[in-house]
Design a protein around this motif. Structure first.
Motif, mmCIF file in Angstrom:
data_model
loop_
_atom_site.group_PDB
_atom_site.id
_atom_site.type_symbol
_atom_site.label_atom_id
_atom_site.label_comp_id
_atom_site.label_asym_id
_atom_site.label_seq_id
_atom_site.Cartn_x
_atom_site.Cartn_y
_atom_site.Cartn_z
ATOM 1 N N LEU A 229 0.814 -1.217 0.000
ATOM 2 C CA LEU A 229 0.000 0.000 0.000
ATOM 3 C C LEU A 229 0.850 1.271 0.000
ATOM 4 C CD1 LEU A 229 -2.913 -0.627 2.540
ATOM 5 C CD2 LEU A 229 -3.084 -0.449 0.074
ATOM 6 N N ALA A 230 2.039 1.177 0.602
ATOM 7 C CA ALA A 230 2.820 2.382 0.881
ATOM 8 C C ALA A 230 3.476 2.940 -0.377
ATOM 9 C CB ALA A 230 3.880 2.081 1.930
ATOM 10 N N LEU A 340 10.636 -1.071 10.790
ATOM 11 C CA LEU A 340 10.184 -0.887 9.406
ATOM 12 C C LEU A 340 9.409 0.419 9.329
ATOM 13 C CD1 LEU A 340 9.759 -1.976 6.518
ATOM 14 C CD2 LEU A 340 7.677 -3.083 7.360
ATOM 15 N N LEU A 341 9.827 1.291 8.425
ATOM 16 C CA LEU A 341 9.208 2.597 8.259
ATOM 17 C C LEU A 341 8.579 2.681 6.872
ATOM 18 C CD1 LEU A 341 12.152 4.789 9.616
ATOM 19 C CD2 LEU A 341 10.225 3.894 10.917
ATOM 20 N N CYS A 342 7.316 3.018 6.818
ATOM 21 C CA CYS A 342 6.630 3.204 5.539
ATOM 22 C C CYS A 342 5.851 4.508 5.593
ATOM 23 C CB CYS A 342 5.660 2.059 5.238
ATOM 24 S SG CYS A 342 6.453 0.445 4.999
ATOM 25 N N HIS A 343 5.782 5.205 4.464
ATOM 26 C CA HIS A 343 4.974 6.421 4.452
ATOM 27 C C HIS A 343 4.063 6.438 3.231
ATOM 28 C CE1 HIS A 343 6.874 8.668 1.181
ATOM 29 N NE2 HIS A 343 8.060 8.455 1.701
ATOM 30 N N GLY A 344 2.936 7.137 3.405
ATOM 31 C CA GLY A 344 1.982 7.289 2.318
ATOM 32 C C GLY A 344 1.065 6.093 2.171
ATOM 33 N N ASP A 345 0.057 6.265 1.396
ATOM 34 C CA ASP A 345 -0.875 5.197 1.010
ATOM 35 C C ASP A 345 -1.226 5.467 -0.446
ATOM 36 O OD1 ASP A 345 -2.984 3.522 0.466
ATOM 37 O OD2 ASP A 345 -4.010 3.845 2.367
#
Length: 867
Positions: A229-230, A340-345
């Protein structure tokens, strides 16, 4: 014993009577079994009645206030001997009436179990029910998630940073899990694992490798859904080494590696690219040895590192690290893996614009679904149009806008066409984003628009269950050539699966990827003067000229500054035109739109000087507002809204406000009515007589007015030394002049003159704050001594000067001594700390940092020092 036994499910009952003790157990549950002792012994008779008493005859022993049993019994045994019901049916053993033997007339509506996501099924005679408690889902069949799909979706609802459950696949099979959402402009999702400490490794080789496994707060399927998704994901891998290589150059075999989500081995390291057996320094050409592609491969007898972020989404997260080259003398490694780093969708803002009524996107359909849920956002100016349609041989589903205020969800699953209608009180074709959620399951069909009450239509109890659809899904139009949709659709999801509208739109005539105008719908989420900035995928709030921070400019931030003698901060409301400099009458025509009938002013201050000018707002019409402290420490507000009249003067006198304590002031004007609140005391009301319009406002000044101004005598007295002390959290309507001056001076229309420094003086309160800051903040000794102050203050100020000079001299001497000792003992310190680092394993990270520091000291042996 037992509970909820009328749920249509089979239950086992065991009744044991032995002499004077009775025991009852239901469903073999020992914990809920019931026991009782009675004062007499019980003996069984010859006849047992099941389900009720005979209708003929008067048997007193069988009278009961309850009605007869309605339901099914099986596996009856008495005295551990099974009862043969066939012999009962043949009148060979016992008798019966109004009974069907060898079948159960209750339809088992929980087999199969249509409750999804672990929901518990129960039933009545005609239908089943699902208990969704603690499942993370809701609805008649526990199908729809109660949690958002991403941190981006929570941010869209106006939530701030914190822990949230997310459900990445929506109504799909994967359950929710807990993450931390850092609500910045990028909206970071942080997923932790079980080993975040710096770990040191020794005595590892290929035969006996050091292997560590990482377990995350979500399973690998949930992690994969989140990563998919990210927009971007990354994970920092910190790797220190001393005579410990990552790659054996002689045979090209890796000596250390890591394993990703798909159980594949990877030999590239943080900051590098997949399929390249290098580290970050190898790509940048900055390795300590140019013959190698990693710092560690130089195999030096000193600490170095290959550290950076892994950001190839298909390989994340790191699930395992293997290290083998630490078994040689003086060989050691240390590693640390970040979360774990994720940004946005990328699906939340995924959108398409439908420009003609005949244009549509088509996708593969879903087949044989028990439940079908659809959710999306739309905005339009059209009065009608079909959002989506899916047709089968007989079945179909369709969602459409039938009128400006009516959305219809129509469907047929073999029981005939049905529809659910939601009527809105306001028009839905207002070019604002609106949310649609439709679901059809074996229990009902439902439709919800925005926050309006959900409408539902119950399914017939014995109707068709499966939705048989075998054609493509049409989005924004129909195959039957009905009127298509004109406008934008985004974040379209079917049964938890996000559809990529933008990719299909790129190859479809009449449809364009993306939708503009997010700020038109979500600009109201930017508070306290924050400006909504349009982005290709969504929006952001620019808090540059707001006194607040955070993703929505709602997070309070005590921005404080210390003003010295003569310091001036001027915020210009509009840029000066050349013509305006020569003629105020011409200037007024340029600034006619800057006429105010109301002001909202808040600020806090701390000072020991009076009189003082706190705030001054000027006008091109010689109108002004000044807020000052009088000589005796009273707060005074002076409004002049008519250049031909004297100013309105309002004084607030509680006590001297020049006492070094933090004072909070709120000033609100609504035309001629003025409200003033000081230190959260009762609000005071005043009436202006000089006018209601503040015309052609020019600038706001804090500190001292430096330009020529037509102000009254009292304001000029207060301005003679300006303001000396602390100003904090200053806001004029939606303007934050201190924030603009301190953090955006290059881009903001702010002019700063004199000594002006950032301070935390606005966050300290009480006696501690005055004692800690009076010496350096509130007594600027270059200015004149206030004659109205007691002599003790002057003595205290002189003592502060002397003490400060002595402190500076001592500090300089200590620094010189420390440097000299450091040079003299650097070799001894290095060897001593080298030994100490290996002994202190309780704090690996501190020990390693100490060793690195000492290593840097040792490397300075060849440097020269000049004093």
């Amino acid at each position: 014993s037992g509970a909820g036994l009328n749920n249509g499910q089979w239950h086992s009952v065991s009744l044991s009577i032995k002499r004077n003790r009775i025991s009852v157990r239901v469903d073999s549950d020992v914990t809920s079994s019931a026991h009782a002792s009675i004062p007499l012994q019980i003996y069984s008779g010859d006849i047992f009645y099941f389900g009720g008493c005979p209708s003929s005859g008067n048997i007193s022993e069988c009278n009961t206030s309850f009605g007869g049993f309605q339901g099914c019994m099986r596996l009856i045994s008495i005295g551990n001997k099974a009862v043969d019901m066939i012999s009962v049916q043949q009148n060979g053993f016992g008798n019966f009436s109004d009974l069907q033997i060898d079948l159960c007339g209750i339809t088992d509506r929980c087999l199969p179990n249509y409750c999804e996501h672990g929901g518990e099924c129960s039933q009545s005679w005609n239908s089943f029910h699902c208990n969704c408690a603690n499942s993370g889902y809701k609805g008649p069949t526990c199908h729809y998630p109660i949690y958002e799909q991403s941190c981006e979706a929570y941010k869209h609802r106006g939530n701030t940073s914190g822990f949230y459950n997310i459900d990445s696949d929506g109504s799909g099979p994967l359950g929710p899990f807990l993450v931390y959402c850092n609500m910045t402009d990028a909206t970071w999702t942080i997923i932790q694992h079980n080993n975040t400490n710096l770990t040191r490794v020794k005595s590892a080789n290929r035969e006996n490798p050091h292997t560590v496994f990482f377990k995350y707060s979500a399973n690998l399927d949930q992690l994969q859904a989140t990563i998919n998704l990210a927009d971007h994901c990354e994970q920092e891998l910190v790797y220190y080494c001393k005579k410990s290589r990552l790659l054996d150059k002689s045979d090209g075999m890796p000596l250390s590696w890591w394993i990703g989500r798909t159980n594949e081995t990877h030999t590239y390291w943080g900051g590098s690219l997949p399929a390249v057996q290098k580290c970050a320094c190898g790509l940048e050409g900055s390795c300590v040895d140019s013959q190698h592609y990693c710092n560690c491969d130089a195999d030096r007898d000193e600490w170095t590192n290959d550290t950076g972020f892994l950001s190839y989404k298909d390989h994340l997260p790191v699930t395992e690290i293997v290290i083998t080259d630490t078994d040689r003398p003086n060989s050691e490694a240390a590693y640390k893996l970040g979360p774990l780093l994720c940004h946005g969708d990328r699906t939340f803002w995924n959108s398409a614009s439908f420009n003609t009524e005949s244009s549509y996107l088509h996708f593969p359909t879903f087949h044989g679904e028990l439940s079908a849920d659809v959710s999306f956002f739309f905005k339009t100016t059209a009065s009608s149009g079909v959002f989506l349609e899916n047709l089968g041989i007989q079945d179909f589903i369709r969602i459409e806008l039938q009128s400006p205020s009516e959305v219809v969800f129509s469907f047929d699953v073999g029981n005939g066409p049905s529809e659910v209608i939601v009527q809105s009180h306001s028009s839905l074709n207002d070019n604002q984003w609106h949310y649609v959620k439709a679901e059809r399951n074996v229990k009902e069909a439902s439709l919800q628009i925005d926050q309006l009450p959900q409408r539902s239509h119950s399914a017939p109890p014995d109707g068709h269950i499966r939705l048989q659809l075998n054609s493509q899904l049409f989005v924004g139009g129909t195959a039957s050539r009905q009127k298509g949709f004109l406008g934008c659709i985004r974040s379209l999801r079917l049964n938890g699966m996000a559809l990529d509208l933008e990719e299909r739109a790129k190859i479809t005539p009449g449809v364009e990827p993306g939708c503009p105008g997010h700020c038109s719908s979500y600009g109201n989420l930017c508070h306290n003067g924050g400006k909504c900035r349009e982005k290709y995928s969504g929006f952001s709030c620019d808090c540059t000229f707001s006194a607040y921070a955070g993703p929505f400019c709602k997070k309070g931030k005590h921005i404080s500054a210390y003003f010295s003698t003569g310091t001036s901060v001027t915020y210009n409301f509009q840029e000066y035109y050349t013509l305006a400099k020569n003629s105020s009458s011409h200037a007024s025509s340029f600034y006619a739109d800057m006429t105010l009938t109301r002001e909202a002013i808040t600020f806090a201050f701390r000072t020991t000087r009076s009189p003082s000018l706190l705030l001054y707002v000027s006008s091109f019409y010689k109108e002004y507002l000044s807020v000052l402290l009088t000589r005796n420490g009273d707060l005074q507000i002076r409004y002049k809204l008519d250049s031909h009249q004297d100013p309105d003067v309002f004084s607030i006198s509680f006590k001297s406000m020049a006492d070094g304590q933090l004072q909070h002031v709120k000033i609100n004007r609504e035309e001629e009515i003025l409200f003033v609140e000081v230190n959260q005391n009762e609000r005071m009301k005043f009436i202006l007589s000089s006018g209601t319009e503040f015309n052609a406002i020019k600038s706001l000044t804090l500190g001292k007015i430096l330009e020529n101004s037509d102000v009254d005598e009292e304001t000029m007295k207060a301005n003679s030394q300006g303001f000396i002390g602390c100003l904090s959290s200053v806001q004029f309507n939606h303007i934050a002049p201190l924030k603009a001056a301190l953090h955006h001076s290059s881009s903001a229309p702010v002019i700063v003159k004199g000594r002006f420094t950032d301070s935390n003086c606005g966050t300290l309160t009480g006696a501690d704050s005055t004692s800690s800051e009076t010496t350096h903040s509130f007594a600027d000794h270059s200015g004149p001594i206030d004659e109205g102050k007691p002599l003790a203050n002057a003595i205290r100020n002189d003592s502060a000067i002397i003490g400060g000079v002595i402190a500076v001299v001592i500090f300089i001497l200590l620094c010189i001594t420390a440097i000299a000792i450091r040079i003299y003992k650097k070799k001894g310190l290095y060897s001593k700390n080298e030994a100490k680092g290996s002994e202190n394993e309780d704090s690996a990270e501190s020990a390693l940092k100490s060793e690195l520091s000492m290593q840097n000291t040792a490397n300075e042996n060849q440097k020269e020092y000049f004093f």
